[in-house]
Design an enzyme around this catalytic site. Structure first.
Site, short mmCIF file in Angstrom:
data_model
loop_
_atom_site.label_atom_id
_atom_site.label_comp_id
_atom_site.label_asym_id
_atom_site.label_seq_id
_atom_site.Cartn_x
_atom_site.Cartn_y
_atom_site.Cartn_z
N GLU A 75 26.48 64.04 -16.63
CA GLU A 75 27.40 64.62 -17.62
C GLU A 75 27.83 63.60 -18.66
O GLU A 75 27.92 63.89 -19.84
CB GLU A 75 28.61 65.18 -16.86
CG GLU A 75 29.69 65.78 -17.74
CD GLU A 75 29.49 67.26 -17.97
OE1 GLU A 75 28.34 67.72 -17.81
OE2 GLU A 75 30.46 67.95 -18.32
N ASP A 76 28.12 62.38 -18.23
CA ASP A 76 28.83 61.44 -19.10
C ASP A 76 28.06 60.20 -19.53
O ASP A 76 28.60 59.35 -20.21
CB ASP A 76 30.13 60.98 -18.42
CG ASP A 76 31.11 62.13 -18.24
OD1 ASP A 76 31.06 63.05 -19.07
OD2 ASP A 76 31.90 62.11 -17.29
#
Ligand code: MN
Length: 511
Positions: A75-76
């Site tokens: 996700e990051d």
């Protein structure tokens, strides 16, 4: 600041854990999160490490701990899903993907459809380990919520109170549930929080002297009666659960006897009853407050003996008695049965399979069919369980294998329901294979009767496109639009069909 290089706490959990896997995940996450910062200014990597530490403390297996370390990587950071899967395999990637998906579900409508949203969480997690990782991810995020921009805080705290804490509760993880609630409480209800805090402090000051006296006397008596390996702890009630009880008791704290309680943990069940006998021979119990949750466990599997006594100095004190095993179950719920350590080291496979029945008893809470006859304090009857729970239980009566158990637990009891969103965030609960027509009618017949088009996840699609879990469905209406005979074929729900037939009849009468 926590030491981000401290990998040992991830390893010293279960003996025989796959240390190489944990170390690989640790280094991979550390590398890819490097340079990133939390709102607090700390290195981002602290967050996955803290999440993984919580999982290790719960005794989860290396796969789950590794997934905890990697849960924000896709996700990051710039790492692709493909690379993550290639490096760590399908199982870990599946867990990471599940955690990421859950993270994207935002709680938007206050008090609206909370229950459906909880079910959606379970449906989408498919594997209980996803939920367990997500809950521990949320725990650390709540512990550092003060650093998050103010406008985000309330939503996150509200989500925690309405979705995550109840889920922890349903998994029997009462320790985690209490922590999550107390972390969210001051953000969601700041005034009530202050009021409860002050009341609890005053009250605990009043009772602490008498609790200490009781503890001392009990220790002497247990030694005399040769009850060995006893642990006596002071248990202070969590503030949010005290708040809820105060609301029920007209804010009269004098009516609440368990703001703090003594917890006696012994070796076996017969010692529980012996300890209760000793307590009652020393102090007079309050009538009607003696509860035997060992003979009659609570529906969630909780076991203990409870009694409330007159301490002699005007105070009234609750005492809880349980075995070590009951204590662990009460605190950690389902995770105390899923832990790798348990399976490897206890050697008590038979014991685990007996416990399996109560784990199974938790599951119907997620399904639409709740077991009957499980009122407060009543035992859960195997006969009242849905067939699939019994079948699951039968699979495991011979041997208990946590891995296999988890595989069987991929919440397939949800495969017959679909949970989708309106653009406003309301959850619409439908049977599988439903069309946007069904979705429209389950919002309102007026919307159903005038469907002109539909967008699913922002894209225009045809009216016979099946709705899937987590879809955001936007129905476009036109006054001039009306049901046609074709809609009858596309609709699956009775409600939609009935309305379409009604509308078709009306149109025919006009023509
Ligand atoms: Mn996270």
């Amino acid at each position: 600041m926590p030491n981000v290089n401290d990998i040992t706490s991830l390893m010293n959990s279960p003996s025989g854990i796959d240390k190489a896997l944990v170390a690989k995940a640790f280094n991979f996450a550390k590398l890819h999160h490097s340079g990133q910062k939390r709102f607090s200014g700390d290195p981002y990597f602290i967050h996955p490490v803290e999440t993984a530490k919580n999982l290790a403390r719960l005794g989860m297996d290396a796969t789950t701990i590794a997934a905890g370390l990697l849960h924000d990587v896709v996700e990051d950071t710039g790492v692709s899903p493909e690379e993550t899967e290639k490096e760590f395999g399908k199982e870990i990637f599946f867990l990471i993907e599940g955690v990421t998906k859950l993270g994207n579900l935002k709680y938007r409508g206050l008090e609206r459809h909370t229950e459906s949203l909880q079910k959606l969480f379970v449906a989408m997690s498919q594997d209980l380990r996803v939920l367990i990782i997500k809950l521990n991810d949320r725990l650390h995020n709540m512990q550092t919520l003060e650093f998050v921009p103010e406008e985000k805080r309330l939503r996150i705290a509200m989500e925690t109170l309405e979705i995550y804490a109840p889920l922890a509760d349903r998994l029997g993880m009462s320790k985690l549930k209490g922590e999550l609630e107390d972390l969210a409480f001051p953000y969601v209800y700041p005034q009530q929080f202050e009021k409860v805090k002050v009341a609890a402090e005053e009250r605990n000051l009043e009772t602490s002297a008498s609790l200490e006296k009781i503890e001392k006397q009990l220790k002497e008596e247990f030694a005399k009666e040769k009850i060995q390996n006893v642990k006596i702890d002071l248990r202070v009630k969590h503030l949010y659960s005290l708040y809820k009880k105060l609301e029920r008791k007209d804010w009269d704290i004098e009516k609440i006897y368990d703001t703090s309680a003594l917890r006696i943990v012994v070796t076996n069940i017969s010692d529980c009853y012996r300890a209760l006998g000793i307590v009652h021979s020393l102090w007079r119990p309050l009538p009607g407050r003696i509860k035997d949750y060992i003979a009659f466990p609570k529906p969630n599997g909780y076991k203990s003996l409870h009694t409330t006594i007159f301490a002699g100095d005007g105070t009234i004190v609750e005492i809880q008695i349980r075995t070590r095993e009951m204590h662990r179950d009460a605190e950690f719920g389902i995770t105390s049965h899923l832990s790798y350590k348990e399976a490897r080291n206890s050697g008590k496979v038979g014991q685990l399979s007996k416990n399996f029945l109560w784990i199974a008893s938790l599951l119907p809470i997620f399904a639409t069919a709740k077991p009957k006859g499980t009122g407060d304090g009543m035992p859960v009857q195997a006969d009242d369980m849905p067939l699939w729970v019994k079948q699951l239980a039968e699979i495991h009566t011979e041997t208990f294998n946590p891995k296999e158990f988890l595989d069987n637990l991929k919440t397939d009891f949800f495969e017959h329901r679909v949970f989708a969103f309106t653009p406003q965030g309301d959850v619409i609960d439908l049977p599988i294979h439903c069309s946007p027509i069904d979705f429209a009618y389950s919002i309102h017949s007026d919307i159903g009767d005038h469907v002109a088009g539909v967008k699913v996840n922002g894209k225009l699609v045809s009216l016979d496109t099946p709705i899937k879990n987590g879809d955001i469905v936007e129905i476009m209406t036109k006054k001039s639009s009306h049901p046609t005979a074709k809609w009858l074929e596309m609709a699956k729900t009775t409600v939609a069909k009935r309305h379409i037939r009604g509308a078709l009849e009306k149109l025919n009468n006009i023509n």
